[in-house]
Design a protein around this motif. Structure first.
Motif, PDB file in Angstrom:
ATOM      1  N   GLN A  59       1.011  -1.102  -0.082  1.00 19.80           N
ATOM      2  CA  GLN A  59       0.193   0.235   0.126  1.00 19.80           C
ATOM      3  C   GLN A  59       0.841   1.111   0.169  1.00 19.80           C
ATOM      4  O   GLN A  59       0.521   2.161  -0.600  1.00 19.80           O
ATOM      5  CB  GLN A  59      -1.036   0.109   1.025  1.00 19.80           C
ATOM      6  N   GLY A  60       2.094   1.141   0.781  1.00 18.18           N
ATOM      7  CA  GLY A  60       2.892   2.371   0.720  1.00 18.18           C
ATOM      8  C   GLY A  60       3.704   2.584  -0.774  1.00 18.18           C
ATOM      9  O   GLY A  60       3.524   3.576  -1.264  1.00 18.18           O
ATOM     10  N   ARG A  61       3.945   1.400  -1.495  1.00 18.14           N
ATOM     11  CA  ARG A  61       4.226   1.516  -2.831  1.00 18.14           C
ATOM     12  C   ARG A  61       3.292   2.147  -3.849  1.00 18.14           C
ATOM     13  O   ARG A  61       3.663   2.918  -4.644  1.00 18.14           O
ATOM     14  CB  ARG A  61       4.769   0.071  -3.475  1.00 18.14           C
ATOM     15  N   THR A  62       2.063   1.589  -3.546  1.00 13.39           N
ATOM     16  CA  THR A  62       0.941   2.111  -4.255  1.00 13.39           C
ATOM     17  C   THR A  62       0.676   3.549  -4.314  1.00 13.39           C
ATOM     18  O   THR A  62       0.472   4.359  -4.973  1.00 13.39           O
ATOM     19  CB  THR A  62      -0.421   1.622  -4.021  1.00 13.39           C
ATOM     20  N   ALA A  63       0.676   4.067  -2.869  1.00 11.00           N
ATOM     21  CA  ALA A  63       0.213   5.404  -2.466  1.00 11.00           C
ATOM     22  C   ALA A  63       1.597   6.341  -3.121  1.00 11.00           C
ATOM     23  O   ALA A  63       1.375   7.692  -3.620  1.00 11.00           O
ATOM     24  CB  ALA A  63       0.306   5.670  -0.945  1.00 11.00           C
ATOM     25  N   ALA A  64       2.700   6.059  -3.052  1.00 12.10           N
ATOM     26  CA  ALA A  64       3.686   6.833  -3.637  1.00 12.10           C
ATOM     27  C   ALA A  64       3.811   6.623  -5.004  1.00 12.10           C
ATOM     28  O   ALA A  64       4.150   7.870  -5.739  1.00 12.10           O
ATOM     29  CB  ALA A  64       5.269   5.949  -3.179  1.00 12.10           C
ATOM     30  N   ALA A  65       3.408   5.686  -5.573  1.00 13.80           N
ATOM     31  CA  ALA A  65       3.075   5.639  -7.494  1.00 13.80           C
ATOM     32  C   ALA A  65       2.291   6.695  -7.682  1.00 13.80           C
ATOM     33  O   ALA A  65       2.254   7.132  -8.789  1.00 13.80           O
ATOM     34  CB  ALA A  65       3.038   4.319  -7.908  1.00 13.80           C
ATOM     35  N   ARG A  66       1.151   7.018  -6.771  1.00 17.63           N
ATOM     36  CA  ARG A  66       0.075   7.815  -7.153  1.00 17.63           C
ATOM     37  C   ARG A  66       0.276   9.149  -6.650  1.00 17.63           C
ATOM     38  O   ARG A  66      -0.660   9.897  -6.317  1.00 17.63           O
ATOM     39  CB  ARG A  66      -1.321   7.117  -6.794  1.00 17.63           C
ATOM     40  N   GLY A  67       1.329   9.376  -5.886  1.00 14.04           N
ATOM     41  CA  GLY A  67       1.821  10.820  -5.420  1.00 14.04           C
ATOM     42  C   GLY A  67       0.810  10.974  -4.220  1.00 14.04           C
ATOM     43  O   GLY A  67       0.611  12.109  -3.782  1.00 14.04           O
ATOM     44  N   SER A  68       0.202   9.924  -3.343  1.00 12.24           N
ATOM     45  CA  SER A  68      -0.426  10.074  -2.342  1.00 12.24           C
ATOM     46  C   SER A  68       0.263  10.000  -1.010  1.00 12.24           C
ATOM     47  O   SER A  68       1.360   9.227  -0.774  1.00 12.24           O
ATOM     48  CB  SER A  68      -1.691   9.249  -2.205  1.00 12.24           C
ATOM     49  N   THR A  69       0.123  10.596   0.093  1.00 14.95           N
ATOM     50  CA  THR A  69       0.401  10.425   1.353  1.00 14.95           C
ATOM     51  C   THR A  69       0.154   9.149   2.018  1.00 14.95           C
ATOM     52  O   THR A  69      -0.650   8.686   2.008  1.00 14.95           O
ATOM     53  CB  THR A  69       0.095  11.699   2.429  1.00 14.95           C
ATOM     54  N   PHE A  70       1.503   8.419   2.743  1.00 17.83           N
ATOM     55  CA  PHE A  70       1.450   7.330   3.459  1.00 17.83           C
ATOM     56  C   PHE A  70       2.343   7.243   4.416  1.00 17.83           C
ATOM     57  O   PHE A  70       3.342   7.678   4.468  1.00 17.83           O
ATOM     58  CB  PHE A  70       1.704   6.113   2.422  1.00 17.83           C
ATOM     59  N   LEU A  71       1.422   6.668   5.672  1.00 14.67           N
ATOM     60  CA  LEU A  71       2.295   6.692   7.043  1.00 14.67           C
ATOM     61  C   LEU A  71       2.193   5.351   7.349  1.00 14.67           C
ATOM     62  O   LEU A  71       0.946   4.665   7.241  1.00 14.67           O
ATOM     63  CB  LEU A  71       1.865   7.531   8.119  1.00 14.67           C
ATOM     64  N   HIS A  72       3.340   4.362   7.760  1.00 14.87           N
ATOM     65  CA  HIS A  72       3.398   3.251   8.126  1.00 14.87           C
ATOM     66  C   HIS A  72       3.796   3.222   9.622  1.00 14.87           C
ATOM     67  O   HIS A  72       4.899   3.520   9.979  1.00 14.87           O
ATOM     68  CB  HIS A  72       4.339   2.459   7.408  1.00 14.87           C
ATOM     69  N   VAL A  73       2.935   2.851  10.943  1.00 11.82           N
ATOM     70  CA  VAL A  73       3.241   2.973  12.037  1.00 11.82           C
ATOM     71  C   VAL A  73       3.087   1.670  12.714  1.00 11.82           C
ATOM     72  O   VAL A  73       2.110   0.864  12.723  1.00 11.82           O
ATOM     73  CB  VAL A  73       2.316   4.163  12.615  1.00 11.82           C
ATOM     74  N   GLU A  74       4.322   1.363  13.453  1.00  9.20           N
ATOM     75  CA  GLU A  74       4.342   0.027  14.201  1.00  9.20           C
ATOM     76  C   GLU A  74       4.101   0.235  15.657  1.00  9.20           C
ATOM     77  O   GLU A  74       5.162   1.131  16.289  1.00  9.20           O
ATOM     78  CB  GLU A  74       5.544  -0.729  13.963  1.00  9.20           C
ATOM     79  N   PHE A  75       3.563  -0.157  16.523  1.00  9.75           N
ATOM     80  CA  PHE A  75       3.276   0.075  17.853  1.00  9.75           C
ATOM     81  C   PHE A  75       3.771  -1.314  18.554  1.00  9.75           C
ATOM     82  O   PHE A  75       3.360  -2.444  18.296  1.00  9.75           O
ATOM     83  CB  PHE A  75       1.948   0.323  18.301  1.00  9.75           C
ATOM     84  N   ALA A  76       4.560  -1.168  19.780  1.00  9.37           N
ATOM     85  CA  ALA A  76       4.836  -2.226  20.238  1.00  9.37           C
ATOM     86  C   ALA A  76       3.567  -2.875  21.260  1.00  9.37           C
ATOM     87  O   ALA A  76       2.769  -2.147  21.552  1.00  9.37           O
ATOM     88  CB  ALA A  76       5.796  -1.772  21.625  1.00  9.37           C
ATOM     89  N   ASN A  77       3.934  -4.146  21.616  1.00  8.84           N
ATOM     90  CA  ASN A  77       2.838  -4.981  22.142  1.00  8.84           C
ATOM     91  C   ASN A  77       2.374  -4.093  23.527  1.00  8.84           C
ATOM     92  O   ASN A  77       1.199  -4.034  23.646  1.00  8.84           O
ATOM     93  CB  ASN A  77       3.074  -6.402  22.415  1.00  8.84           C
ATOM     94  N   ALA A  78       3.262  -3.563  24.476  1.00  9.34           N
ATOM     95  CA  ALA A  78       3.049  -3.147  25.429  1.00  9.34           C
ATOM     96  C   ALA A  78       2.233  -2.016  25.334  1.00  9.34           C
ATOM     97  O   ALA A  78       1.132  -1.569  26.295  1.00  9.34           O
ATOM     98  CB  ALA A  78       4.178  -2.738  26.190  1.00  9.34           C
TER      99      ALA A  78
END
Length: 333
Positions: free
Chosen positions: A281-300
Motif C-alpha cells: 500500500q505504501g508503494r501504491t501510494a507513492a506511485a500515485r503521489g499520495s501521502t502514506f504513513l506506516h506506524v508500528e506499535f509495541a505490544n505493551a
C-alpha cells in the motif's frame, strides 16, 4: 340555537381526529429519506434517516474475534477485487444506489450504522460470507457519512497484530471524514502468505486502498510488533517510499507521539527495524503521489488502555490536519 344531532357530533369528532392524525403524520420524522441504507441490513437504496446505534469498537471486535491462522481465506479474482474497489468509488461519488447494486452482486452488504460513542453515521461495506460456514475473508470498509471523506486508516493484520483494529477504530472516531479499511482474515490464514494483505497486491484490501490513494486521500496504516523486536522503542514510524507530503506528516506524527512520552524510531532519519519499505500500500501510494504513513506499535502500547488512548490521540493530530484540507462533498448530509 338548535343542538347538533348525535350523528352530526360524531361526524365532526371523527373529522377532527382525522385532521390531528394527518398533522402528526406530516410532522413525524419518518418522512425524511437519505441516500443511505436503513441501518438494519438493507441494500442501501433508501430508508429512515435514523440508523441503528451500535458500539463500533464492539462491532468490529466481534467481527475479528473469529479470525485465526487456521481459518479459511479465498483469494479474490482480479474482477472481484476491482469491482469492490469501484463500488467504494461509487459510494464516495455519492452514487449509493449504484454502489449497493454492485456490492450486492458481489455478495457484500451495504449498511448504515450509527456509532453509539460518537453519534456519527458510517457506511459499512461487509462481506456476507463472513456469517457463513466458509468465509472468503475479503474484509470490511467504513466510510464516514457526516463529513467529506479525506483520509483513511488501514488495518492489514487484525488479531495477528493484536488490538490494531481497536486502534483503527479509535482513529476513525477521533477525527471526522475518515475511511477505515480492515483486512478480512488473519495474516496466516489460507495458503502461504495469500492473506498477508500488506505485502500483496492481489487482495480486496489492496484494491480498496489503491482506490483511496488514487483519489489523493492520505493513508495511515497501523501495525504491531513484539516488544523484543525493537526493545528500545515504543513506536516505529516510517513513510514507505516517501513523498514529500508523507515526510512532513511523519514528522508531525513523531512529534505528537514524543510529546506523549513515546520513544519513536523515525525511519526517515535513521535505520529502524520494520520500516515498511516492502509494504504494497505504501508503494501504491507513492506511485500515485499520495501521502502514506506506516506506524508500528509495541505490544505493551497496544494492550495497555491508557497508552493506546495516548497513541490514538497522537495519530488524530495528523488526521485532523488531513481532515482540514480540501476534498469532495460529504456522501450525504
Amino acid at each position: 340555537m338548535r343542538a347538533a344531532s348525535p350523528k352530526t357530533a360524531l361526524a365532526a369528532l371523527a373529522l377532527t381526529a382525522l385532521a390531528v392524525a394527518l398533522l402528526i403524520w406530516t410532522l413525524a420524522p419518518h418522512g425524511g429519506r437519505t441516500p443511505g441504507g436503513d441501518g438494519s441490513g438493507g441494500d442501501g437504496s433508501g430508508g429512515p434517516a435514523a440508523a441503528s446505534r451500535t458500539d463500533l469498537e464492539r462491532r468490529i471486535t466481534d467481527y475479528t474475534a473469529r479470525f485465526g491462522a487456521d481459518t479459511g481465506y479465498l483469494p479474490p479474482g482480479h474482477a472481484d477485487r476491482e469491482a469492490v474497489a469501484h463500488a467504494v468509488g461509487l459510494l464516495l461519488d455519492g452514487r449509493r444506489a449504484q454502489a449497493a447494486a454492485r456490492l450486492a452482486a458481489l455478495d457484500f452488504d451495504l449498511r448504515t450504522v450509527t456509532d453509539s460513542a460518537t453519534g456519527r453515521r458510517y457506511a459499512e461495506i461487509a462481506d456476507r460470507t463472513d456469517t457463513g460456514p466458509a468465509p472468503r475473508g475479503w474484509g470490511r470498509v467504513y466510510l464516514d457519512l457526516s463529513a467529506p471523506v479525506r483520509w483513511s486508516v488501514q488495518v492489514p493484520h487484525p488479531v495477528a497484530d493484536a488490538r490494531t483494529e481497536q486502534l483503527g477504530v479509535g482513529v476513525l472516531r477521533g477525527t471526522p471524514g475518515g475511511a477505515l479499511v480492515i483486512a478480512g482474515a488473519h495474516r496466516d490464514a489460507g495458503t502461504g502468505d495469500a492473506a498477508d494483505v500488506a505485502h500483496r497486491r492481489d487482495t480486496v484490501f489492496a484494491a480498496v486502498c489503491a482506490e483511496l490513494a488514487g483519489r489523493g486521500l492520505p493513508g495511515l496504516q497501523i501495525h504491531g510488533f513484539a516488544d523484543d523486536s525493537a526493545p528500545d522503542y515504543d513506536v516505529i514510524a516510517s513513510t514507505g517510499r516517501a513523498t514529500h507530503e508523507s515526510r512532513a506528516a511523519a514528522r508531525a506524527l513523531a512529534t505528537a507521539l514524543r510529546t506523549r512520552d513515546f520513544t519513536v524510531c523515525r525511519a526517515w532519519a535513521r535505520s529502524c527495524p520494520l520500516e515498511g519499505h516492502t509494504n504494497e500500500q505504501g508503494r501504491t501510494a507513492a506511485a500515485r503521489g499520495s501521502t502514506f504513513l506506516h506506524v508500528e506499535f509495541a505490544n505493551a502500547i497496544r494492550t495497555d488502555h491508557r497508552a493506546a488512548a495516548r497513541a490514538v490521540a497522537a495519530m488524530n493530530e495528523v488526521t485532523a490536519r488531513w481532515e482540514g484540507g480540501s476534498g469532495p462533498a460529504p456522501l450525504h448530509r
